[in-house]
Design a protein around this motif. Structure first.
Motif, PDB file in Angstrom:
ATOM      1  N   GLY A 138     -87.028  37.804 -20.658  1.00  0.00           N
ATOM      2  CA  GLY A 138     -88.388  38.177 -20.307  1.00  0.00           C
ATOM      3  C   GLY A 138     -88.548  39.675 -20.358  1.00  0.00           C
ATOM      4  O   GLY A 138     -87.812  40.373 -21.064  1.00  0.00           O
ATOM      5  N   LEU A 139     -89.507  40.191 -19.601  1.00  0.00           N
ATOM      6  CA  LEU A 139     -89.799  41.612 -19.600  1.00  0.00           C
ATOM      7  C   LEU A 139     -88.862  42.353 -18.660  1.00  0.00           C
ATOM      8  O   LEU A 139     -88.169  41.770 -17.832  1.00  0.00           O
ATOM      9  N   GLU A 140     -88.848  43.684 -18.794  1.00  0.00           N
ATOM     10  CA  GLU A 140     -88.099  44.570 -17.899  1.00  0.00           C
ATOM     11  C   GLU A 140     -86.618  44.215 -17.826  1.00  0.00           C
ATOM     12  O   GLU A 140     -85.994  44.258 -16.767  1.00  0.00           O
ATOM     13  N   GLN A 141     -86.050  43.827 -18.956  1.00  0.00           N
ATOM     14  CA  GLN A 141     -84.618  43.559 -19.072  1.00  0.00           C
ATOM     15  C   GLN A 141     -84.155  42.411 -18.189  1.00  0.00           C
ATOM     16  O   GLN A 141     -83.004  42.359 -17.766  1.00  0.00           O
ATOM     17  N   TYR A 148     -81.998  39.000 -23.278  1.00  0.00           N
ATOM     18  CA  TYR A 148     -83.063  39.096 -22.297  1.00  0.00           C
ATOM     19  C   TYR A 148     -83.848  37.798 -22.222  1.00  0.00           C
ATOM     20  O   TYR A 148     -83.998  37.072 -23.195  1.00  0.00           O
TER      21      TYR A 148
END
Length: 267
Positions: free
Chosen positions: A235-238, A233
């Motif tokens: 960053g955020l939110e996959q 990943y």
């Protein structure tokens, strides 16, 4: 496109392991990218890295079918992955750059052309395959339309001739990320010779654009014979990158994976 799943039932991931591969360590692979015309410094740097990757493949002894890799690297810059997902190209590939590290970077002016260049040197881990794709491992995706209106729900069916596990990635001009599995739908076995409807659990996937413009999205379906897990990943939110997606895919032995790619637009 960004999915905001509507949660009806919360379920969790089970741990999975990525299949190990034989790896050749390559040091000092060089590549050059040229800044000219519409090729920006960012594009030239990406070209230099991809050129260095091709050199790393040559240094690792993978000298055949390098045009297939050039197609992949070009498609990364142009955001056009359609040709790369043909079965013929996948059958040709004999290995891949799984990971790399930039060890030096130089910006200079070519005295002959007067164009600015970026030279990059990398160390890389190159996976060498000793298997071919399994012709009996056939996978299909049905029910996707070419055009959707924003906030319509994503739904389709998948089919495989062998028991398999599935990862679904999305790539567009603005982002790349893992759609499934996620925090709301656990990784599950897809049984052979059955049409399995997605979503698999009690979750909805409304289609949300990243901008107001018409948006083209490419869904990449990666079926594997074992329960592997993507973890790269960014960053955020996959969120991730196309490069990380391909590095993960090509770290899996060709006889253990099958891929399908589908494109649609959101208005």
């Amino acid at each position: 496109m960004k999915f905001y799943p509507i949660i009806i039932l919360l379920i969790c991931f089970a741990p999975f392991l990525l299949m190990a591969q034989d790896v050749v360590e390559v040091e000092g692979a060089r590549g050059v990218g040229v800044i000219a015309g519409r090729i920006s410094e960012i594009d030239a740097r990406r070209d230099a890295i991809n050129d260095a990757k091709l050199e790393a493949l040559r240094m690792a002894g993978i000298s055949e079918h390098l045009q297939s890799y050039e197609l992949l690297f070009t498609s990364q810059r142009d955001h056009d992955f359609s040709q790369f997902f043909s079965s013929d190209i996948h059958a040709e590939l004999q290995g891949a750059v799984q990971t790399y590290e930039v060890v030096s970077e130089l910006r200079r002016q070519n005295p002959t052309t007067n164009l600015f260049e970026i030279e990059i040197v990398i160390n890389a881990d190159v996976v060498k395959y000793d298997t071919q794709p399994d012709p009996t491992f056939i996978t299909e995706v049905e029910g996707l339309r070419g055009i959707y209106e924003e906030e319509e729900l994503l739904a389709f069916s998948v089919y495989t001739t062998q028991d398999a596990y599935l990862h679904i990635f999305n790539i567009n001009d603005h982002e790349a990320y893992l759609v499934y599995p996620n925090n709301w739908e656990a990784h599950m076995l897809i049984e052979a010779n059955q049409n399995k409807e997605f979503p698999f659990g009690r979750v909805d996937y409304p289609l949300i654009k990243a901008t107001r413009e018409i948006e083209t999205n490419r869904l990449i379906f990666v079926f594997t014979k074992h329960p592997l897990r993507f973890r790269a990943y960014d960053g955020l939110e996959q969120s991730t990158t196309p490069e990380s997606i391909f590095a993960w895919i090509f770290g899996i032995s060709p006889d253990l994976r099958s891929m399908v790619s589908e494109t649609f637009t959101i208005r």
